[in-house]
Design a protein around this motif. Structure first.
Motif, PDB file in Angstrom:
ATOM      1  N   UNK A  12       6.134 -22.718 -21.954  1.00 25.36           N
ATOM      2  CA  UNK A  12       6.981 -22.172 -23.024  1.00 25.36           C
ATOM      3  C   UNK A  12       7.043 -20.649 -22.936  1.00 25.36           C
ATOM      4  N   UNK A  13       5.911 -20.019 -22.615  1.00 25.65           N
ATOM      5  CA  UNK A  13       5.870 -18.558 -22.520  1.00 25.65           C
ATOM      6  C   UNK A  13       6.841 -18.042 -21.460  1.00 25.65           C
ATOM      7  N   UNK A  14       6.786 -18.592 -20.244  1.00 31.99           N
ATOM      8  CA  UNK A  14       7.648 -18.081 -19.177  1.00 31.99           C
ATOM      9  C   UNK A  14       9.114 -18.393 -19.448  1.00 31.99           C
ATOM     10  N   UNK A  15       9.382 -19.582 -19.994  1.00 37.56           N
ATOM     11  CA  UNK A  15      10.775 -19.932 -20.292  1.00 37.56           C
ATOM     12  C   UNK A  15      11.363 -18.991 -21.343  1.00 37.56           C
ATOM     13  N   UNK A  16      10.563 -18.599 -22.338  1.00 34.11           N
ATOM     14  CA  UNK A  16      11.064 -17.674 -23.361  1.00 34.11           C
ATOM     15  C   UNK A  16      11.152 -16.252 -22.817  1.00 34.11           C
ATOM     16  N   UNK A  17      10.262 -15.880 -21.916  1.00 33.63           N
ATOM     17  CA  UNK A  17      10.411 -14.583 -21.243  1.00 33.63           C
ATOM     18  C   UNK A  17      11.731 -14.543 -20.481  1.00 33.63           C
ATOM     19  N   UNK A  18      12.090 -15.658 -19.864  1.00 30.89           N
ATOM     20  CA  UNK A  18      13.354 -15.740 -19.141  1.00 30.89           C
ATOM     21  C   UNK A  18      14.538 -15.613 -20.097  1.00 30.89           C
ATOM     22  N   UNK A  19      14.438 -16.244 -21.260  1.00 28.53           N
ATOM     23  CA  UNK A  19      15.514 -16.137 -22.258  1.00 28.53           C
ATOM     24  C   UNK A  19      15.649 -14.695 -22.733  1.00 28.53           C
ATOM     25  N   UNK A  20      14.521 -14.059 -23.033  1.00 28.61           N
ATOM     26  CA  UNK A  20      14.536 -12.669 -23.485  1.00 28.61           C
ATOM     27  C   UNK A  20      15.141 -11.747 -22.427  1.00 28.61           C
ATOM     28  N   UNK A  21      14.864 -12.042 -21.146  1.00 26.70           N
ATOM     29  CA  UNK A  21      15.353 -11.181 -20.065  1.00 26.70           C
ATOM     30  C   UNK A  21      16.873 -11.104 -20.032  1.00 26.70           C
ATOM     31  N   UNK A  22      17.540 -12.085 -20.617  1.00 24.61           N
ATOM     32  CA  UNK A  22      19.007 -12.103 -20.606  1.00 24.61           C
ATOM     33  C   UNK A  22      19.610 -11.189 -21.674  1.00 24.61           C
ATOM     34  N   UNK A  23      18.801 -10.780 -22.643  1.00 23.39           N
ATOM     35  CA  UNK A  23      19.341 -10.035 -23.781  1.00 23.39           C
ATOM     36  C   UNK A  23      18.897  -8.577 -23.832  1.00 23.39           C
ATOM     37  N   UNK A  24      17.889  -8.200 -23.043  1.00 21.29           N
ATOM     38  CA  UNK A  24      17.413  -6.815 -23.064  1.00 21.29           C
ATOM     39  C   UNK A  24      18.517  -5.852 -22.650  1.00 21.29           C
ATOM     40  N   UNK A  25      19.293  -6.247 -21.645  1.00 23.26           N
ATOM     41  CA  UNK A  25      20.387  -5.395 -21.165  1.00 23.26           C
ATOM     42  C   UNK A  25      21.647  -6.228 -20.961  1.00 23.26           C
ATOM     43  N   UNK A  26      21.975  -7.024 -21.964  1.00 30.44           N
ATOM     44  CA  UNK A  26      23.120  -7.937 -21.896  1.00 30.44           C
ATOM     45  C   UNK A  26      24.414  -7.165 -21.639  1.00 30.44           C
ATOM     46  N   UNK A  27      25.312  -7.665 -20.769  1.00 35.97           N
ATOM     47  CA  UNK A  27      25.329  -8.970 -20.082  1.00 35.97           C
ATOM     48  C   UNK A  27      24.555  -8.998 -18.764  1.00 35.97           C
ATOM     49  N   UNK A  28      23.899  -7.884 -18.402  1.00 39.12           N
ATOM     50  CA  UNK A  28      23.094  -7.867 -17.180  1.00 39.12           C
ATOM     51  C   UNK A  28      21.707  -8.436 -17.475  1.00 39.12           C
ATOM     52  N   UNK A  29      21.087  -8.995 -16.434  1.00 38.00           N
ATOM     53  CA  UNK A  29      19.779  -9.606 -16.618  1.00 38.00           C
ATOM     54  C   UNK A  29      18.669  -8.662 -16.173  1.00 38.00           C
ATOM     55  N   UNK A  30      17.638  -8.585 -16.999  1.00 36.80           N
ATOM     56  CA  UNK A  30      16.443  -7.817 -16.653  1.00 36.80           C
ATOM     57  C   UNK A  30      15.528  -8.703 -15.804  1.00 36.80           C
ATOM     58  N   UNK A  31      14.958  -8.192 -14.720  1.00 37.53           N
ATOM     59  CA  UNK A  31      14.041  -9.016 -13.903  1.00 37.53           C
ATOM     60  C   UNK A  31      12.921  -9.615 -14.751  1.00 37.53           C
ATOM     61  N   UNK A  32      12.603 -10.861 -14.493  1.00 40.11           N
ATOM     62  CA  UNK A  32      11.599 -11.563 -15.288  1.00 40.11           C
ATOM     63  C   UNK A  32      10.242 -10.877 -15.215  1.00 40.11           C
TER      64      UNK A  32
END
Length: 335
Positions: free
Chosen positions: A290-310
């Motif tokens: 759950x931790x890594x999957x949510x880190x992945x979700x968060x990575x999409x919004x830090x610099x939306x629409x670009x993805x932040x490296x996990x």
């Protein structure tokens, strides 16, 4: 004790709902807006001619499944390493295990460029064994090399060296673009076929972890106590390393090197459920997933629409925690 008993039950009962919610949210949100109805159609009535259906089934669904699996594998690997070595700072990324995988993959991609996906998994497993062998071998040879801080320093040095050599070779042989996947941990490039190929190795690694869980609990009390209780400590350590190599190797093969999951999650798990590894291992798998999957979700919004490296997201949580461990517990082994 009552708190930990309640948390054990709570984590296990909540796990299916947490994982299901994580999958749904991960599929819903991405760079492209896709209607919920379209997502449902893609899952139950897949149309290969629809671009949205392709995005859901070949990108977003494998991505979240891969993130859940890798988070579980790395968390279990970290928990087993910490229990086996009684070292609060042990984890696959810090002890050079992940870097060994990347190094051997780089070498094999240069020498054997036509390697299949199964070959890459096998190379990654071999690399995990190489990284673990170098770090633990040197630690056993050096005076006081098994102390937490010294092992962490040794693992960081060996890992940095292997990673640097890998990058140098990939640049010299002009395959940097081909290998950037393993250096930058890109979950969005998850390959469904690789996931299927990795499952048998994961089953063996997790089964070993479960079988060894009671022995690791005893081993975490110290080698002398474990030996006095009749445990074959050398055999347990070898089997534990095999499990760590399997789980870490397939994680790197699937998505590249991801740091701090194997360090952070086991500590949180032991705080919640206690030091009995019969509970630590399954609960670490759940929390790590759950931790890594949510880190992945968060990575999409830090610099939306670009993805932040996990790796940036996991480091936000992992680096402060790593420094905290060095300051408060790095000088000695845990019981």
């Amino acid at each position: 004790m009552r708190f930990q008993t309640v948390m054990k039950t709570f984590i296990l009962l909540l796990a299916p709902f947490a994982i299901a919610a994580t999958i749904v949210i991960s599929i819903l949100f991405g760079a492209k807006d896709i209607h919920t109805g379209t997502i449902m159609d893609a899952v139950f009535h897949f149309n290969p001619d629809s671009m949205d259906h392709q995005i859901v089934m070949t990108s977003r669904l494998p991505r979240v499944i891969g993130a859940l699996l890798i988070g579980a594998f790395l968390a279990v690997s970290g928990a087993m390493m910490q229990g086996m070595t009684r070292n609060y700072l042990a984890s696959p990324s810090i002890m050079g295990v992940s870097d060994g995988s990347v190094f051997v993959i780089t070498v094999c991609m240069i020498l054997l460029p036509a390697s299949s996906q199964l070959d890459l998994i096998l190379y990654s497993l071999l690399g995990s064994a190489v990284g673990a062998g170098i770090v633990f071998g040197l630690a056993w040879l050096l005076p006081n090399g098994l102390s937490p801080v010294r092992m962490a320093i040794l693992g960081t040095i060996i890992g940095t060296f292997l990673n640097s050599v890998s990058e140098a070779m990939s640049t010299y042989f002009q395959i940097s673009q081909k290998l950037s996947f393993w250096y930058n941990a890109r979950l969005h490039q998850m390959d469904p076929t690789m996931i299927k190929l990795a499952i048998p190795f994961a089953i063996v690694g997790l089964a070993l972890a479960v079988v060894l869980s009671r022995s690791i609990t005893v081993l975490s009390l110290g080698d002398d106590i474990a030996a006095n209780l009749g445990q074959r400590t050398t055999l347990v350590k070898v089997l534990t390393l095999i499990s760590v190599i399997l789980l870490t190797g397939i994680s790197v093969a699937l998505a590249g090197k991801i740091a701090f999951v194997g360090l952070l999650v086991p500590h949180i798990t032991r705080y919640l459920v206690g030091i009995d590894y019969r509970w630590v291992i399954p609960c670490s798998a759940i929390l790590g997933a759950v931790f890594l999957a949510w880190c992945d979700i968060v990575s999409r919004f830090i610099n939306h629409p670009f993805e932040t490296p996990i790796g940036v997201v996991t480091a936000i949580f992992g680096v402060p925690f790593f420094l905290y461990l060095i300051k408060t517990r790095g000088g000695g082994k845990h019981a």
